[in-house]
Enzyme design. Structure first.
Site, short mmCIF file in Angstrom:
data_model
loop_
_atom_site.label_atom_id
_atom_site.label_comp_id
_atom_site.label_asym_id
_atom_site.label_seq_id
_atom_site.Cartn_x
_atom_site.Cartn_y
_atom_site.Cartn_z
N GLY A 1 32.34 49.80 38.31
CA GLY A 1 33.33 50.66 39.48
C GLY A 1 32.99 49.90 40.73
O GLY A 1 33.23 50.35 41.70
N GLU B 1 29.54 45.38 29.18
CA GLU B 1 29.63 45.79 30.57
C GLU B 1 28.71 45.02 31.52
O GLU B 1 27.75 45.49 31.73
CB GLU B 1 29.51 47.40 30.63
CG GLU B 1 30.29 48.14 29.75
CD GLU B 1 30.65 49.45 30.07
OE1 GLU B 1 31.64 49.68 30.23
OE2 GLU B 1 29.64 50.10 30.32
N GLU C 1 24.45 52.97 33.37
CA GLU C 1 24.02 54.00 34.48
C GLU C 1 22.63 55.00 33.75
O GLU C 1 21.96 55.68 34.49
CB GLU C 1 24.98 55.13 34.67
CG GLU C 1 26.12 54.36 35.61
CD GLU C 1 27.67 54.54 35.79
OE1 GLU C 1 27.96 55.55 34.96
OE2 GLU C 1 28.61 53.89 36.19
N ASN D 1 35.64 56.50 29.40
CA ASN D 1 34.22 57.09 29.73
C ASN D 1 34.55 57.77 30.94
O ASN D 1 34.59 57.09 32.20
CB ASN D 1 33.42 55.90 29.83
CG ASN D 1 31.97 56.44 30.69
OD1 ASN D 1 31.83 57.58 30.51
ND2 ASN D 1 31.16 55.34 30.69
N LYS E 1 32.58 59.68 32.55
CA LYS E 1 31.32 59.89 33.31
C LYS E 1 31.16 61.40 33.62
O LYS E 1 31.54 62.36 32.90
CB LYS E 1 31.20 58.91 34.51
CG LYS E 1 31.52 57.53 34.09
CD LYS E 1 31.30 56.42 34.97
CE LYS E 1 31.56 55.13 34.38
NZ LYS E 1 31.28 53.84 35.15
N SER F 1 35.44 47.61 35.46
CA SER F 1 36.52 47.62 36.34
C SER F 1 37.77 47.14 35.79
O SER F 1 38.73 46.38 36.31
CB SER F 1 36.19 46.52 37.77
OG SER F 1 35.32 47.13 38.59
N HIS G 1 24.49 53.21 28.05
CA HIS G 1 25.20 52.86 29.30
C HIS G 1 24.40 52.35 30.44
O HIS G 1 23.26 53.14 30.73
CB HIS G 1 26.17 54.06 29.81
CG HIS G 1 27.34 53.58 30.88
ND1 HIS G 1 26.75 53.40 32.01
CD2 HIS G 1 28.38 53.15 30.77
CE1 HIS G 1 27.81 52.93 32.80
NE2 HIS G 1 29.10 53.09 32.12
P1 PGA Z 1 34.57 51.47 35.39
O1 PGA Z 1 33.51 51.80 34.38
O2 PGA Z 1 35.81 50.78 34.46
O3 PGA Z 1 34.93 52.50 36.35
O4 PGA Z 1 34.10 49.98 36.10
C1 PGA Z 1 33.24 51.12 33.15
C2 PGA Z 1 32.09 51.71 32.54
O5 PGA Z 1 31.05 52.15 33.24
O6 PGA Z 1 32.01 52.19 31.32
#
Ligand code: PGA
Length: 245
Positions: free
Chosen positions: A168, A162, A92, A5, A7, A208, A90
């Site tokens: 993140g 998640e 976000e 992903n 982003k 992460s 997601h």
């Molecule tokens: P990250 O993000 O691996 O940077 O923690 C995962 C995601 O949001 O899909």
């Protein structure tokens, strides 16, 4: 499955360079490999990766079919680029763009109608985990947006658990926490669609997940792979994670 992903990262040129590296390196993966890219990369990257094991996902699509929705990108438009998947729900998108369960239900249906396979994300925030409410949160997210689907439609769904506190942040869920939640999610699917469908559903872990911890997370029986944010932006890291599956 191991899915990236990206982003809101990488210009078109940088994205093409990363996709080219993956094209050269991912030859016979033991699992499905998907990269989720910004909309503007989709057509170019899908063309570049055509005929390779690396499939392409959008990171979102509109909750409307077409029309006067300035700035939006429909599921049909995404499908027309050659992308096969669409990340939806997601955290976000939920937190910053106010995507509700109802909006997400529409997006999932439109993705499916356009032959896109949703990678549907669910997960609790830190306060909910601390209050011991993670199971009810995840159950409500499934009931609110995807448990309305028929078994036939469900066959095209991939889930990504998640935990928001792990995205993140460098704070990964422990393998035990991931396994416990994935087993719970699978039990909910079994209740709704039966054991066979539940066994055949791919449930990814995200938050992460990186080149160092992926193998330990993927070793759990109910963790079928990962949705990878930060670590999918560098080919060597992403390749190590694919090999860990
Ligand atoms: P990250 O993000 O691996 O940077 O923690 C995962 C995601 O949001 O899909």
């Amino acid at each position: 499955m191991v899915a990236g992903n990206w982003k809101m990262n990488k210009t078109l040129q940088e994205g093409v360079a990363l996709a080219t590296e993956l094209k050269q390196s991912v030859k016979n993966p033991k699992c499905a490999v998907v990269i989720g890219t910004p909309f503007i990369h989709l057509a170019t990257v899908a063309e570049l990766l055509k005929g390779t094991p690396v499939k392409v996902a959008a990171e979102n699509c509109a909750d409307k079919v077409s029309g006067a929705y300035t700035g939006e990108v429909s599921a049909a438009m995404v499908a027309s680029t050659g992308a096969e998947y669409c990340i939806l729900g997601h955290s976000e998108r939920r937190a910053y763009y106010h995507e509700t369960p109802e909006i997400l239900r529409e997006k999932v249906l439109l993705a499916l109608e356009n032959n896109l396979k949703p990678i549907f994300c669910i997960g609790e925030v830190k306060e909910e985990r601390e209050a011991g409410k993670q199971n009810e949160v995840v159950k409500a997210q499934l009931e609110g947006s995807v448990f309305n689907l028929s078994a036939e439609q469900w066959a095209n769904i991939t889930l990504a658990y998640e935990p928001v506190w792990a995205i993140g942040t460098g704070l990964t869920a422990t393998p035990e926490q991931a396994q416990e939640m994935h087993a719970y999610i699978r039990s909910l699917i079994a209740e709704k669609y039966g054991n066979e469908v539940a066994d055949n559903t791919t449930i990814l872990y995200g938050g992460s997940c990186n080149a160092k911890n992926a193998a330990e997370l993927f070793a759990n029986p109910d963790v079928d792979g990962g949705l990878i944010g930060g670590a999918s932006l560098k080919a060597p890291d992403f390749l190590t994670i694919i090999e860990a599956r």
